[in-house]
Design a protein around this motif. Structure first.
Motif, mmCIF file in Angstrom:
data_model
loop_
_atom_site.group_PDB
_atom_site.id
_atom_site.type_symbol
_atom_site.label_atom_id
_atom_site.label_comp_id
_atom_site.label_asym_id
_atom_site.label_seq_id
_atom_site.Cartn_x
_atom_site.Cartn_y
_atom_site.Cartn_z
ATOM 1 N N LYS A 78 0.807 -1.164 -0.012
ATOM 2 C CA LYS A 78 0.219 -0.140 -0.019
ATOM 3 C C LYS A 78 0.944 1.333 -0.015
ATOM 4 O O LYS A 78 0.600 2.261 0.453
ATOM 5 N N LYS A 118 -6.994 15.470 -8.040
ATOM 6 C CA LYS A 118 -6.759 15.472 -6.746
ATOM 7 C C LYS A 118 -5.496 15.390 -6.285
ATOM 8 O O LYS A 118 -5.073 16.137 -5.449
ATOM 9 N N SER A 163 -3.808 5.596 -8.988
ATOM 10 C CA SER A 163 -4.908 5.141 -8.455
ATOM 11 C C SER A 163 -4.797 4.819 -6.966
ATOM 12 O O SER A 163 -5.756 4.618 -6.267
ATOM 13 N N MET A 164 -3.712 4.608 -6.532
ATOM 14 C CA MET A 164 -3.565 3.590 -5.199
ATOM 15 C C MET A 164 -3.022 4.900 -4.257
ATOM 16 O O MET A 164 -2.620 4.811 -2.944
ATOM 17 N N ILE A 165 -2.751 6.271 -4.594
ATOM 18 C CA ILE A 165 -2.085 7.169 -3.716
ATOM 19 C C ILE A 165 -3.120 7.745 -2.990
ATOM 20 O O ILE A 165 -4.291 8.155 -3.271
ATOM 21 N N ARG A 166 -2.914 7.922 -1.481
ATOM 22 C CA ARG A 166 -3.615 8.532 -0.517
ATOM 23 C C ARG A 166 -2.976 9.812 0.170
ATOM 24 O O ARG A 166 -1.760 9.653 0.032
ATOM 25 N N GLU A 167 -3.839 10.629 0.776
ATOM 26 C CA GLU A 167 -3.056 11.717 1.147
ATOM 27 C C GLU A 167 -2.247 11.550 2.324
ATOM 28 O O GLU A 167 -1.174 12.219 2.681
ATOM 29 N N ASN A 168 -2.584 10.681 3.040
ATOM 30 C CA ASN A 168 -1.814 10.144 4.219
ATOM 31 C C ASN A 168 -0.452 9.945 3.808
ATOM 32 O O ASN A 168 0.741 10.019 4.436
ATOM 33 N N TRP A 169 -0.048 9.281 2.586
ATOM 34 C CA TRP A 169 1.195 9.094 2.111
ATOM 35 C C TRP A 169 1.923 10.411 1.970
ATOM 36 O O TRP A 169 3.281 10.424 2.169
ATOM 37 N N ASN A 210 -9.232 11.633 -10.147
ATOM 38 C CA ASN A 210 -7.976 11.421 -9.344
ATOM 39 C C ASN A 210 -6.886 12.113 -9.757
ATOM 40 O O ASN A 210 -6.031 12.790 -9.010
ATOM 41 N N TRP A 220 -2.614 17.705 -4.296
ATOM 42 C CA TRP A 220 -2.077 17.380 -3.129
ATOM 43 C C TRP A 220 -0.371 17.761 -3.263
ATOM 44 O O TRP A 220 0.323 17.955 -2.213
#
Length: 362
Positions: A133, A207, A160-166, A204, A211
């Motif tokens: 992840k 977005k 597609s797999m990137i989240r803000e917490n990263w 995405n 970020w």
């Protein structure tokens, strides 16, 4: 008895002859496990050619080393995983194996590259955020910037797999994030295979751009020009997104990857002519951040490192691997990479790639 492991294997030092039989047995088992783990990892690298779909370590490249001056691995593209959640029809680095090096071995290889002159590392795949992840990738990014102090650390991802917490955890250590986007029409992305279900690739994309702005990471775009998007005018969308660079690639065939009997993809239907590619470039000539990459430039001006840390020679239209830098060192392995340092510099491979030097307005 004191026992510990290093990258070569397991060493045992006798610090006391007083030990219970149970304790002695436990330490012996621990030592054996360390040895087997190290050996297993090396065997997987050396026997990669016997696995389904992987190239042989003893390849045609091994018989034709480059002559002349020693090459410097200034900029390296490390494809540490081949697994991906998208199915882009023209992909030329396909999921032929699920192997990923253990973290510490990957770090050892990256340190060897730094000692040999590496200034920029680019992590790619497959989809690099898929493994653990994104945490594995984040640890490598942090190591390269914090420990190795590389001027530039970058990533290429489908997003597609990137989240803000990263970004919150690792963003400080990343210079450039490149997102692949081949069309600004959702239906075209679906046809190409750059999609997962009915999720919007474009939503995405915007977005992630936001970020990058928020967490001070330079935003970049990559597009592969093919039969499905060659007539598209992307000027307005690219201008709106405002990337620091827009790399535009011509669809490339690689035997055993996206062409030929052993390939997992059949990319022939995506291929465009040199004239079609030039017409696309001419249509977007007003886009100042555009950086074109023809097939000729791509074949021998990139240093590509695969999941076993082997350099891949693409000169013959396929990917012939060297031996792993972990086994023979960088200087020996790079001789079989097919890397053309002059073409690398000619195509503008070295540019302002540290976000500290970009003077961006965040």
């Amino acid at each position: 008895v004191t026992c510990w492991c290093d990258s070569v294997g397991s060493k045992m030092q006798i610090s006391s002859v007083v030990a219970s039989p149970g304790r002695l047995l436990q330490l012996c088992i621990s030592t054996l496990c360390c040895v087997l783990t190290s050996v297993f990892s090396k065997v997987r690298r050396w026997t990669a050619g016997t696995c389904k779909g992987t190239a042989s370590p003893v390849s045609p490249a091994d018989s034709r080393p480059d002559e002349g001056e020693a090459q410097t691995p200034t900029s390296v593209n490390y494809h540490f995983t081949r697994k991906c959640n998208y199915k882009c029809g023209f992909c030329f680095h396909t999921a032929k194996t699920s192997f990923v090096l253990p973290l510490e071995e990957a770090k050892s290889g990256l340190r060897l590259l730094k000692e040999s002159g590496m200034e920029k590392i680019n992590f790619s795949g497959g989809e690099p955020f898929l493994h653990e992840k994104g945490d594995f990738l984040g640890k490598l990014v942090q190591f390269c910037k914090q420990d190795l102090q590389l001027p530039s650390v970058s990533i290429v991802s489908n997003g597609s797999m990137i989240r803000e917490n990263w970004f919150q955890k690792y963003g400080d250590h990343l210079d450039i994030l490149a997102i692949s986007c081949d069309s600004f029409d959702e239906a075209t992305n679906q046809l190409i295979g750059r999609a997962q279900g009915r999720k919007s690739h474009l939503d995405n994309l915007y977005k992630i751009r936001d970020w990058c702005q928020q967490y001070k990471v330079a935003f970049k775009l990559n597009s592969v020009i093919n039969t499905f998007n060659v007539d598209e005018d992307m000027t307005e969308s690219i201008t709106e997104l405002g990337p620091v660079r827009w790399k535009v690639f011509q669809c490339l065939l690689i035997d055993g990857e996206n062409a030929g009997e052993e390939a997992l993809r059949e990319a022939e239907r995506f291929v465009i002519s040199e004239q079609q590619f030039q017409e696309f470039l001419d249509r977007h000539s007003s886009v100042s951040c555009l950086v074109p990459e023809s097939n000729e430039k791509m074949r021998n001006s990139y240093l590509i490192l695969d999941e076993y840390m082997r350099f891949l020679d693409c000169r013959e239209g396929r990917k012939d691997p060297s031996k792993s830098i972990l086994d023979v060192g960088v200087k020996e392995a790079i001789r079989f990479s097919g890397f053309d340092e002059k073409m690398f510099l000619k195509r503008g491979g070295k540019y302002v790639w540290s976000k500290a030097d970009m003077k961006l307005e965040w």
